[in-house]
Design a protein around this motif. Structure first.
Motif, short mmCIF file in Angstrom:
data_model
loop_
_atom_site.label_atom_id
_atom_site.label_comp_id
_atom_site.label_asym_id
_atom_site.label_seq_id
_atom_site.Cartn_x
_atom_site.Cartn_y
_atom_site.Cartn_z
N GLY A 135 0.98 -1.29 -0.25
CA GLY A 135 0.11 -0.02 0.01
C GLY A 135 0.87 1.06 0.22
O GLY A 135 1.90 1.53 -0.81
N HIS A 136 0.64 2.32 0.96
CA HIS A 136 1.34 3.26 1.23
C HIS A 136 2.48 3.25 1.95
O HIS A 136 2.73 4.31 2.57
CB HIS A 136 0.33 4.61 1.29
CG HIS A 136 -0.70 4.79 0.46
ND1 HIS A 136 -0.48 5.30 -0.90
CD2 HIS A 136 -1.96 4.44 0.15
CE1 HIS A 136 -1.45 5.27 -1.77
NE2 HIS A 136 -2.42 4.66 -1.05
N GLY A 137 2.69 2.14 2.42
CA GLY A 137 3.78 1.82 3.52
C GLY A 137 5.24 2.23 3.18
O GLY A 137 5.51 2.47 1.61
N GLY A 138 6.20 2.25 3.84
CA GLY A 138 7.59 2.66 3.71
C GLY A 138 8.39 1.58 3.48
O GLY A 138 7.95 0.15 3.17
N ILE A 139 9.65 1.43 3.96
CA ILE A 139 10.67 0.33 3.83
C ILE A 139 11.26 0.32 5.27
O ILE A 139 11.34 1.20 5.90
CB ILE A 139 11.57 0.52 2.81
CG1 ILE A 139 12.51 1.94 2.98
CG2 ILE A 139 10.70 0.53 1.38
CD1 ILE A 139 13.72 1.79 1.94
N THR A 140 11.74 -1.02 5.57
CA THR A 140 12.58 -1.21 6.42
C THR A 140 13.94 -1.83 5.86
O THR A 140 13.67 -2.56 5.04
CB THR A 140 12.24 -2.04 7.57
OG1 THR A 140 10.94 -1.35 8.18
CG2 THR A 140 13.04 -2.37 8.64
N GLY A 141 15.05 -1.38 6.29
CA GLY A 141 16.30 -2.14 5.79
C GLY A 141 17.20 -2.24 6.93
O GLY A 141 17.18 -1.46 7.81
N LEU A 142 18.38 -3.34 6.43
CA LEU A 142 19.29 -3.55 7.71
C LEU A 142 20.39 -4.14 6.62
O LEU A 142 20.21 -4.66 5.79
CB LEU A 142 18.81 -4.69 8.59
CG LEU A 142 19.77 -5.25 9.63
CD1 LEU A 142 20.25 -3.97 10.59
CD2 LEU A 142 19.35 -6.25 10.35
N CYS A 143 21.54 -3.60 7.24
CA CYS A 143 22.97 -4.00 6.45
C CYS A 143 23.79 -4.23 7.76
O CYS A 143 24.11 -3.37 8.25
CB CYS A 143 23.55 -2.82 5.63
SG CYS A 143 24.91 -3.67 4.72
N LEU A 144 24.07 -5.55 7.66
CA LEU A 144 25.15 -6.17 8.72
C LEU A 144 26.45 -5.55 8.21
O LEU A 144 26.91 -5.82 7.05
CB LEU A 144 25.02 -7.54 8.89
CG LEU A 144 26.03 -8.20 9.91
CD1 LEU A 144 25.78 -7.44 11.28
CD2 LEU A 144 26.07 -9.74 9.97
N LEU A 145 27.38 -4.70 9.00
CA LEU A 145 28.47 -4.35 8.53
C LEU A 145 29.81 -4.93 9.54
O LEU A 145 29.54 -5.42 10.58
CB LEU A 145 28.78 -2.70 8.60
CG LEU A 145 27.73 -1.90 8.21
CD1 LEU A 145 27.43 -0.54 8.57
CD2 LEU A 145 27.74 -1.97 6.85
N SER A 146 31.03 -5.01 8.74
CA SER A 146 32.00 -5.59 9.82
C SER A 146 32.16 -4.82 10.88
O SER A 146 32.71 -5.08 12.14
CB SER A 146 33.32 -6.04 8.90
OG SER A 146 33.74 -4.57 8.56
N GLU A 147 31.75 -3.30 10.70
CA GLU A 147 32.06 -2.26 11.96
C GLU A 147 30.71 -2.30 12.71
O GLU A 147 30.89 -1.93 14.07
CB GLU A 147 32.07 -1.07 11.44
CG GLU A 147 33.27 -0.74 10.54
CD GLU A 147 33.21 -1.38 8.77
OE1 GLU A 147 34.19 -1.27 8.32
OE2 GLU A 147 31.99 -1.81 8.35
N SER A 148 29.59 -3.11 12.29
CA SER A 148 28.41 -3.22 13.18
C SER A 148 27.30 -3.34 12.38
O SER A 148 27.20 -4.26 11.67
CB SER A 148 28.29 -2.06 14.21
OG SER A 148 27.41 -2.50 15.01
#
Length: 114
Positions: free
Chosen positions: A50-63
């Motif tokens: 619908g009109h919803g947004g996004i959620t994102g996650l990126c695992l980094l070697s730094e955190s």
């Protein structure tokens, strides 16, 4: 000093790019190159229907990097944690350029490990 954590909130954004993954992918790529960061895997993105947004996650070697967008509120939130100091980044300018944010709040926290 130990690490750094940024808590970023952007308001009065254009809702259209907040509903798409590509603008946030571009923003994340700019962060990775500017700081420099090292992803250990591809980012994971979820686009709400619908009109919803996004959620994102990126695992980094730094955190990690995490984001949440809210087109219905014309806002977004970001969290970037790095276990070692990093140079400053122009969150305000880049969020204004990509998401047309009119107001950005950046809190930079020193994280000590002792």
């Amino acid at each position: 000093m130990g690490g750094l954590e940024w808590l970023v909130e952007a308001y009065d954004c254009n809702p259209a790019p907040l509903a798409e993954v590509a603008p946030m992918e571009r923003f994340l790529q700019e962060l990775i190159e500017a700081l420099p960061l090292h992803p250990v895997a591809d980012p994971v993105w979820h686009r709400f229907g619908g009109h919803g947004g996004i959620t994102g996650l990126c695992l980094l070697s730094e955190s990690h990097f995490a984001c949440h967008t809210f087109p219905e509120h014309r806002s977004l939130t970001l969290n970037l944690f790095c276990c070692r100091p990093r140079p400053d980044f122009d969150f305000e300018g880049r969020l204004a350029a990509i998401f047309e944010a009119r107001r950005v709040t950046v809190r930079k926290l020193a994280r000590d490990y002792a």
